[in-house]
Design an enzyme around this catalytic site. Structure first.
Site, PDB file in Angstrom:
ATOM      1  N   ASN A   1       0.824  -1.211   0.000  1.00 37.69           N
ATOM      2  CA  ASN A   1       0.000   0.000   0.000  1.00 37.69           C
ATOM      3  C   ASN A   1       0.856   1.258   0.000  1.00 37.69           C
ATOM      4  O   ASN A   1       1.936   1.293   0.584  1.00 37.69           O
ATOM      5  CB  ASN A   1      -0.935  -0.002   1.215  1.00 37.69           C
TER       6      ASN A   1
ATOM      7  N   ASP B   1      -0.681   4.219   0.875  1.00 32.82           N
ATOM      8  CA  ASP B   1      -1.552   5.210   1.529  1.00 32.82           C
ATOM      9  C   ASP B   1      -1.037   5.748   2.862  1.00 32.82           C
ATOM     10  O   ASP B   1      -1.569   6.728   3.388  1.00 32.82           O
ATOM     11  CB  ASP B   1      -2.979   4.643   1.696  1.00 32.82           C
TER      12      ASP B   1
ATOM     13  N   HIS C   1       5.838  -0.627  -2.777  1.00 32.71           N
ATOM     14  CA  HIS C   1       5.417   0.130  -3.966  1.00 32.71           C
ATOM     15  C   HIS C   1       5.519   1.637  -3.779  1.00 32.71           C
ATOM     16  O   HIS C   1       4.871   2.390  -4.504  1.00 32.71           O
ATOM     17  CB  HIS C   1       3.988  -0.291  -4.358  1.00 32.71           C
TER      18      HIS C   1
ATOM     19  N   CYS D   1      12.403  14.408  -7.410  1.00 31.91           N
ATOM     20  CA  CYS D   1      12.764  15.165  -8.595  1.00 31.91           C
ATOM     21  C   CYS D   1      13.639  14.243  -9.423  1.00 31.91           C
ATOM     22  O   CYS D   1      14.753  13.929  -9.039  1.00 31.91           O
ATOM     23  CB  CYS D   1      13.524  16.439  -8.213  1.00 31.91           C
TER      24      CYS D   1
ATOM     25  N   CYS E   1       9.621  21.280  -9.084  1.00 33.74           N
ATOM     26  CA  CYS E   1      10.791  21.525  -8.237  1.00 33.74           C
ATOM     27  C   CYS E   1      11.417  22.866  -8.657  1.00 33.74           C
ATOM     28  O   CYS E   1      11.150  23.358  -9.749  1.00 33.74           O
ATOM     29  CB  CYS E   1      11.744  20.353  -8.482  1.00 33.74           C
TER      30      CYS E   1
ATOM     31  N   THR F   1      -4.737  -8.963  -0.050  1.00 37.38           N
ATOM     32  CA  THR F   1      -4.086  -8.766  -1.351  1.00 37.38           C
ATOM     33  C   THR F   1      -4.522  -9.854  -2.315  1.00 37.38           C
ATOM     34  O   THR F   1      -4.675 -11.011  -1.923  1.00 37.38           O
ATOM     35  CB  THR F   1      -2.539  -8.719  -1.228  1.00 37.38           C
ATOM     36  N   SER F   2      -4.713  -9.455  -3.579  1.00 34.41           N
ATOM     37  CA  SER F   2      -5.163 -10.422  -4.579  1.00 34.41           C
ATOM     38  C   SER F   2      -4.018 -11.315  -5.047  1.00 34.41           C
ATOM     39  O   SER F   2      -4.248 -12.323  -5.709  1.00 34.41           O
ATOM     40  CB  SER F   2      -5.790  -9.686  -5.774  1.00 34.41           C
TER      41      SER F   2
ATOM     42  N   GLU G   1     -12.147 -13.472   0.207  1.00 36.21           N
ATOM     43  CA  GLU G   1     -12.401 -14.582  -0.738  1.00 36.21           C
ATOM     44  C   GLU G   1     -11.091 -15.267  -1.106  1.00 36.21           C
ATOM     45  O   GLU G   1     -10.011 -14.767  -0.777  1.00 36.21           O
ATOM     46  CB  GLU G   1     -13.070 -14.022  -2.000  1.00 36.21           C
TER      47      GLU G   1
ATOM     48  N   ALA H   1     -10.661  -7.946   7.272  1.00 38.32           N
ATOM     49  CA  ALA H   1      -9.354  -7.992   7.922  1.00 38.32           C
ATOM     50  C   ALA H   1      -9.432  -7.653   9.407  1.00 38.32           C
ATOM     51  O   ALA H   1      -8.853  -8.351  10.244  1.00 38.32           O
ATOM     52  CB  ALA H   1      -8.405  -7.031   7.207  1.00 38.32           C
TER      53      ALA H   1
HETATM   54  P1  OAD Z   1      -6.225  -5.670  -5.078  1.00 30.86           P
HETATM   55  O1  OAD Z   1      -7.256  -4.618  -5.304  1.00 30.86           O
HETATM   56  O2  OAD Z   1      -5.686  -6.381  -6.276  1.00 30.86           O
HETATM   57  O3  OAD Z   1      -6.769  -6.778  -4.076  1.00 30.86           O
HETATM   58  C1  OAD Z   1      -7.409  -6.437  -2.888  1.00 30.86           C
HETATM   59  C2  OAD Z   1      -7.735  -7.722  -2.150  1.00 30.86           C
HETATM   60  O4  OAD Z   1      -8.279  -7.369  -0.874  1.00 30.86           O
HETATM   61  C3  OAD Z   1      -8.768  -8.619  -2.841  1.00 30.86           C
HETATM   62  O5  OAD Z   1      -8.276  -9.946  -2.857  1.00 30.86           O
HETATM   63  C4  OAD Z   1     -10.026  -8.505  -1.949  1.00 30.86           C
HETATM   64  O6  OAD Z   1     -10.777  -9.711  -1.919  1.00 30.86           O
HETATM   65  C5  OAD Z   1      -9.391  -8.205  -0.597  1.00 30.86           C
HETATM   66  N1  OAD Z   1     -10.250  -7.439   0.340  1.00 30.86           N
HETATM   67  C6  OAD Z   1     -11.085  -6.398   0.059  1.00 30.86           C
HETATM   68  N2  OAD Z   1     -11.643  -5.914   1.176  1.00 30.86           N
HETATM   69  C7  OAD Z   1     -11.160  -6.662   2.208  1.00 30.86           C
HETATM   70  C8  OAD Z   1     -11.371  -6.649   3.639  1.00 30.86           C
HETATM   71  N3  OAD Z   1     -12.178  -5.775   4.235  1.00 30.86           N
HETATM   72  N4  OAD Z   1     -10.710  -7.570   4.372  1.00 30.86           N
HETATM   73  C9  OAD Z   1      -9.897  -8.496   3.788  1.00 30.86           C
HETATM   74  N5  OAD Z   1      -9.655  -8.530   2.458  1.00 30.86           N
HETATM   75  C10 OAD Z   1     -10.277  -7.642   1.672  1.00 30.86           C
HETATM   76  O7  OAD Z   1      -5.045  -4.960  -4.238  1.00 30.86           O
HETATM   77  P2  OAD Z   1      -3.512  -5.415  -4.055  1.00 30.86           P
HETATM   78  O8  OAD Z   1      -3.396  -6.891  -3.991  1.00 30.86           O
HETATM   79  O9  OAD Z   1      -2.997  -4.629  -2.912  1.00 30.86           O
HETATM   80  O10 OAD Z   1       0.229  -1.179  -7.050  1.00 30.86           O
HETATM   81  O11 OAD Z   1      -2.864  -4.892  -5.394  1.00 30.86           O
HETATM   82  C11 OAD Z   1      -1.475  -5.019  -5.590  1.00 30.86           C
HETATM   83  C12 OAD Z   1      -0.923  -3.818  -6.308  1.00 30.86           C
HETATM   84  O12 OAD Z   1      -1.672  -3.578  -7.508  1.00 30.86           O
HETATM   85  C13 OAD Z   1      -1.059  -2.527  -5.525  1.00 30.86           C
HETATM   86  O13 OAD Z   1       0.009  -2.304  -4.635  1.00 30.86           O
HETATM   87  C14 OAD Z   1      -1.087  -1.471  -6.589  1.00 30.86           C
HETATM   88  C15 OAD Z   1      -1.895  -2.158  -7.666  1.00 30.86           C
HETATM   89  O14 OAD Z   1      -1.599  -1.792  -8.969  1.00 30.86           O
HETATM   90  C16 OAD Z   1       0.722   0.081  -6.877  1.00 30.86           C
HETATM   91  O15 OAD Z   1       0.147   0.951  -6.277  1.00 30.86           O
HETATM   92  C17 OAD Z   1       2.034   0.316  -7.457  1.00 30.86           C
END
Ligand code: OAD
Length: 239
Positions: A96, A98, A113, A121, A147, A187-188, A214, A230
């Site tokens: 993340n 954020d 990330h 810059c 900058c 994370t997916s 899921e 979570a």
């Molecule tokens: P994704 O949006 O691909 O996946 C989010 C995951 O969180 C999914 O598997 C959902 O099922 C799960 N989810 C959603 N709400 C939830 C909750 N309340 N509790 C538990 N699980 C929940 O996000 P990331 O896997 O983080 O890159 O994506 C990876 C990267 O792709 C990110 O870091 C980003 C993006 O492009 C950059 O910012 C560079």
């Protein structure tokens, strides 16, 4: 049934993704309401897009800054920070950008990330002076966009087609190699090389837990797959 409560472990790694912040109101990337459903990353989140139209890319990132700054860390972030304070060898490795783990009090968060709250810059014009300045910036909207040298500040985020910072990856790998519990949260598991890192814990024989709403493409590699929001699952493990 194995007792998965945190108190039974000494070296914990939390490996987090966008689902960690979903309960704070920060949109995830994929799935319903996902950022990449609404925005084409090729127009907003890669170096080529930035070079072609930095204002458009900044407008997108300003919207994200605005959204995230209106959100607060959730109970899950607070539990992670609390466990880190109680169990000293706990490391947060996050995808993340954020900053919510840090706002909840987590320390030394490994940001694979990059961060929405750092800019650099990094001019790409052939004759530009390379300053390589990286700094924190919490302005919303981010201002000024340029900058003093005249080049645009660039979000210090690992965009599509960028390489991860090898020093950051090394820190993540070292923590994961040594952990006795790896907890993947929200994370997916489709973005590499980040998605491969938990395999190190599997190979080392650590306990591995996947928390998600899921099943994912990488669920099979975890010893335990816990389904639910979570913050609720983390509260059970903290009990
Ligand atoms: P994704 O949006 O691909 O996946 C989010 C995951 O969180 C999914 O598997 C959902 O099922 C799960 N989810 C959603 N709400 C939830 C909750 N309340 N509790 C538990 N699980 C929940 O996000 P990331 O896997 O983080 O890159 O994506 C990876 C990267 O792709 C990110 O870091 C980003 C993006 O492009 C950059 O910012 C560079």
């Amino acid at each position: 049934m194995t007792d998965l409560r945190f108190k039974n472990f000494e070296r914990i790694v939390f490996f987090t993704g966008a689902g960690m912040s979903a309960e704070s109101g920060v949109p995830t990337y994929r799935g319903a309401g996902g950022i990449w459903r609404e925005y084409n990353y090729e127009d907003y989140a890669c170096q080529r897009a930035f070079e072609a139209n930095p204002e458009k890319v900044w407008d997108f990132h300003d919207k994200r800054r605005e959204k995230v700054s209106s959100c607060d860390p959730n109970r899950g972030h607070k539990i992670v920070a609390d466990i880190q304070a109680k169990i000293p060898n706990t490391v947060v490795v996050t995808q993340n950008i954020d900053g919510l783990h840090q706002r909840a009090g987590a320390k030394d968060v490994v940001e694979l990330h990059g961060s929405l709250w750092r800019v650099r810059c990094d001019p790409h014009e052939v004759n530009a002076k390379r300053e390589n300045i990286v700094r924190e910036d919490f302005t919303v909207p981010m201002s000024p966009r340029k900058c003093d040298c005249g080049s645009y500040w660039r979000p210090d985020i690992v965009w599509f087609e960028d390489q991860l910072d090898h020093r950051v990856v090394r820190r993540a790998r070292e923590a994961i190699e040594e952990c006795d519990l790896l907890v993947s949260i929200g994370t997916s598991g489709v973005v590499y090389p980040a998605a491969d890192l938990p395999r190190i814990a599997v190979a080392r024989g650590a306990m591995t837990v996947e928390i998600n709403l899921e099943d994912t493409q990488v669920s099979h590699m975890y010893k335990h797959r816990l389904r639910g929001p979570a913050s609720e699952i983390l509260a059970l493990m903290a009990g």
